[in-house]
Design a protein around this motif. Sequence first.
Motif, PDB file in Angstrom:
ATOM      1  N   UNK A   1     -20.013  34.551  14.166  1.00  0.00           N
ATOM      2  CA  UNK A   1     -21.254  34.796  14.803  1.00  0.00           C
ATOM      3  C   UNK A   1     -22.116  35.844  14.324  1.00  0.00           C
ATOM      4  N   UNK A   2     -21.871  37.144  13.902  1.00  0.00           N
ATOM      5  CA  UNK A   2     -22.663  37.988  13.319  1.00  0.00           C
ATOM      6  C   UNK A   2     -22.947  37.563  11.805  1.00  0.00           C
ATOM      7  N   UNK A   3     -22.003  37.033  11.166  1.00  0.00           N
ATOM      8  CA  UNK A   3     -22.345  36.658   9.830  1.00  0.00           C
ATOM      9  C   UNK A   3     -23.304  35.638   9.656  1.00  0.00           C
ATOM     10  N   UNK A   4     -23.136  34.417  10.566  1.00  0.00           N
ATOM     11  CA  UNK A   4     -24.089  33.468  10.638  1.00  0.00           C
ATOM     12  C   UNK A   4     -25.619  33.887  10.820  1.00  0.00           C
ATOM     13  N   UNK A   5     -25.605  34.986  12.145  1.00  0.00           N
ATOM     14  CA  UNK A   5     -26.582  35.392  12.506  1.00  0.00           C
ATOM     15  C   UNK A   5     -27.353  36.121  11.480  1.00  0.00           C
ATOM     16  N   UNK A   6     -26.647  37.021  10.728  1.00  0.00           N
ATOM     17  CA  UNK A   6     -27.442  37.603   9.746  1.00  0.00           C
ATOM     18  C   UNK A   6     -28.116  36.854   8.657  1.00  0.00           C
ATOM     19  N   UNK A   7     -27.180  35.953   8.091  1.00  0.00           N
ATOM     20  CA  UNK A   7     -27.623  34.902   6.890  1.00  0.00           C
ATOM     21  C   UNK A   7     -28.911  34.235   7.213  1.00  0.00           C
ATOM     22  N   UNK A   8     -28.586  33.605   8.833  1.00  0.00           N
ATOM     23  CA  UNK A   8     -29.531  32.838   9.485  1.00  0.00           C
ATOM     24  C   UNK A   8     -30.943  33.529   9.561  1.00  0.00           C
ATOM     25  N   UNK A   9     -30.932  34.726   9.983  1.00  0.00           N
ATOM     26  CA  UNK A   9     -32.319  35.471  10.040  1.00  0.00           C
ATOM     27  C   UNK A   9     -32.893  35.646   8.759  1.00  0.00           C
TER      28      UNK A   9
ATOM     29  N   UNK B   1     -18.007  30.606  17.109  1.00  0.00           N
ATOM     30  CA  UNK B   1     -18.839  31.670  16.569  1.00  0.00           C
ATOM     31  C   UNK B   1     -20.225  30.783  15.891  1.00  0.00           C
ATOM     32  N   UNK B   2     -19.927  29.821  15.336  1.00  0.00           N
ATOM     33  CA  UNK B   2     -21.024  29.117  14.707  1.00  0.00           C
ATOM     34  C   UNK B   2     -21.912  28.430  15.628  1.00  0.00           C
ATOM     35  N   UNK B   3     -21.338  27.874  16.443  1.00  0.00           N
ATOM     36  CA  UNK B   3     -22.138  27.060  17.632  1.00  0.00           C
ATOM     37  C   UNK B   3     -23.062  28.260  18.450  1.00  0.00           C
ATOM     38  N   UNK B   4     -22.483  29.369  18.775  1.00  0.00           N
ATOM     39  CA  UNK B   4     -23.218  30.190  19.475  1.00  0.00           C
ATOM     40  C   UNK B   4     -24.344  30.932  18.649  1.00  0.00           C
ATOM     41  N   UNK B   5     -24.056  31.226  17.387  1.00  0.00           N
ATOM     42  CA  UNK B   5     -25.025  31.836  16.499  1.00  0.00           C
ATOM     43  C   UNK B   5     -26.090  30.709  16.247  1.00  0.00           C
ATOM     44  N   UNK B   6     -25.749  29.406  16.079  1.00  0.00           N
ATOM     45  CA  UNK B   6     -26.900  28.620  16.026  1.00  0.00           C
ATOM     46  C   UNK B   6     -27.787  28.244  17.322  1.00  0.00           C
ATOM     47  N   UNK B   7     -27.323  28.506  18.468  1.00  0.00           N
ATOM     48  CA  UNK B   7     -28.155  28.443  19.637  1.00  0.00           C
ATOM     49  C   UNK B   7     -29.058  29.732  19.637  1.00  0.00           C
ATOM     50  N   UNK B   8     -28.461  31.035  19.333  1.00  0.00           N
ATOM     51  CA  UNK B   8     -29.201  31.919  19.190  1.00  0.00           C
ATOM     52  C   UNK B   8     -30.392  31.892  18.138  1.00  0.00           C
ATOM     53  N   UNK B   9     -30.073  31.527  17.045  1.00  0.00           N
ATOM     54  CA  UNK B   9     -30.902  31.436  16.113  1.00  0.00           C
ATOM     55  C   UNK B   9     -32.266  30.427  16.318  1.00  0.00           C
ATOM     56  N   UNK B  10     -31.721  29.530  16.838  1.00  0.00           N
ATOM     57  CA  UNK B  10     -32.794  28.476  17.324  1.00  0.00           C
ATOM     58  C   UNK B  10     -33.791  29.113  18.505  1.00  0.00           C
ATOM     59  N   UNK B  11     -33.214  29.977  19.461  1.00  0.00           N
ATOM     60  CA  UNK B  11     -34.103  30.364  20.346  1.00  0.00           C
ATOM     61  C   UNK B  11     -34.984  31.540  19.666  1.00  0.00           C
TER      62      UNK B  11
ATOM     63  N   UNK C   1     -26.443  25.816   4.243  1.00  0.00           N
ATOM     64  CA  UNK C   1     -25.986  27.134   3.609  1.00  0.00           C
ATOM     65  C   UNK C   1     -25.328  27.977   4.728  1.00  0.00           C
ATOM     66  N   UNK C   2     -25.475  27.753   6.106  1.00  0.00           N
ATOM     67  CA  UNK C   2     -24.993  28.358   7.180  1.00  0.00           C
ATOM     68  C   UNK C   2     -23.398  27.982   7.463  1.00  0.00           C
ATOM     69  N   UNK C   3     -23.313  26.706   7.289  1.00  0.00           N
ATOM     70  CA  UNK C   3     -22.160  25.887   7.694  1.00  0.00           C
ATOM     71  C   UNK C   3     -21.127  26.152   6.367  1.00  0.00           C
ATOM     72  N   UNK C   4     -21.917  26.181   5.042  1.00  0.00           N
ATOM     73  CA  UNK C   4     -20.873  26.593   3.901  1.00  0.00           C
ATOM     74  C   UNK C   4     -20.495  28.165   4.108  1.00  0.00           C
ATOM     75  N   UNK C   5     -21.356  28.947   4.533  1.00  0.00           N
ATOM     76  CA  UNK C   5     -21.058  30.280   4.626  1.00  0.00           C
ATOM     77  C   UNK C   5     -19.896  30.479   5.548  1.00  0.00           C
ATOM     78  N   UNK C   6     -19.877  29.728   6.770  1.00  0.00           N
ATOM     79  CA  UNK C   6     -18.802  29.714   7.920  1.00  0.00           C
ATOM     80  C   UNK C   6     -17.625  29.264   7.089  1.00  0.00           C
TER      81      UNK C   6
END
Length: 279
Positions: free
Chosen positions: A26-34, A217-227, A252-257
């Motif tokens: 979750x943290x990794x995807x959030x950080x990369x997504x942001x 973790x990816x699904x939760x991070x994706x929801x937060x990123x969209x918000x 890229x986020x999927x590959x990072x996961x």
Amino acid sequence: MKKPTVFSLAREQSVFMTVIMGLMTFLGVMALGIAIAIGGAVVRWNSQWTQMATIQVTKNANALNVEKVLTENKTQIESLREIPVAEMEKLMKPWMSDNGGVLQNYLPRMWEVKFASPSAMRKVADKIAPYGRFLTHADAVKTSINAGWLMIFIAGIILAMAIGAITMCVSYIARNTAKLHRRELEILNQVGATDSFIARQMQFIVGKICVFAAIVGFVLAAIVLMLVVAAARSARVGLMAMMGISGGGWLMLGIATIIMVIFAIWMTKRTTLKILKNN
């Protein structure tokens, strides 16, 4: 037919690793997504200003020269607008007293220009320099752009910390599991099981846990990123309003996961083989 698992993680360790891996993903995807969202915003924000500039002239004689230069180079200009006095007064209103009419005599003549290319802008800027002030919009918003790059750097640090935490957690769990199943490992060695075989069993167990945790973790991070992106775009204007994650960004986020899961499985094998070798 699937090979049976030789031994399994204790329940407490399974729960611990699931929670930690999910949180780190979750943290990794959030950080990369942001970082991707802000990076895209910085690029888009910067690109729109590289061809725009404001020209300020305080003397009428110089204003005529500036108009002449702009006319001679109209093929290098996409759009040209002289800012009216009323608009400048509106901008200056918070700093003007009731007798602001006196300030009108000191307001410069200003043009907002969009050039065909950055090279055309530099060429015209050199010709206008003797007559007035040439301010590129890119220089004006440089502070905002630098703040964007700083946010990307911070997000990168968070991503590195998440990967480091995954490394430590996987190493700890692999080491602790090997100690708990010391007798089973000794029996496996006695019956001829190789270290690589035992390591594969550990990888299989950890892999199942990591895949499940990473998906959550990816699904939760994706929801937060969209918000977050939706909230930023609601600002309508400014750097944050240009935040967004494209299809390539989500890829890229999927590959990072997937890389984090593979990394955890690889760390499991490396740690397990190291423990077996020491034993």
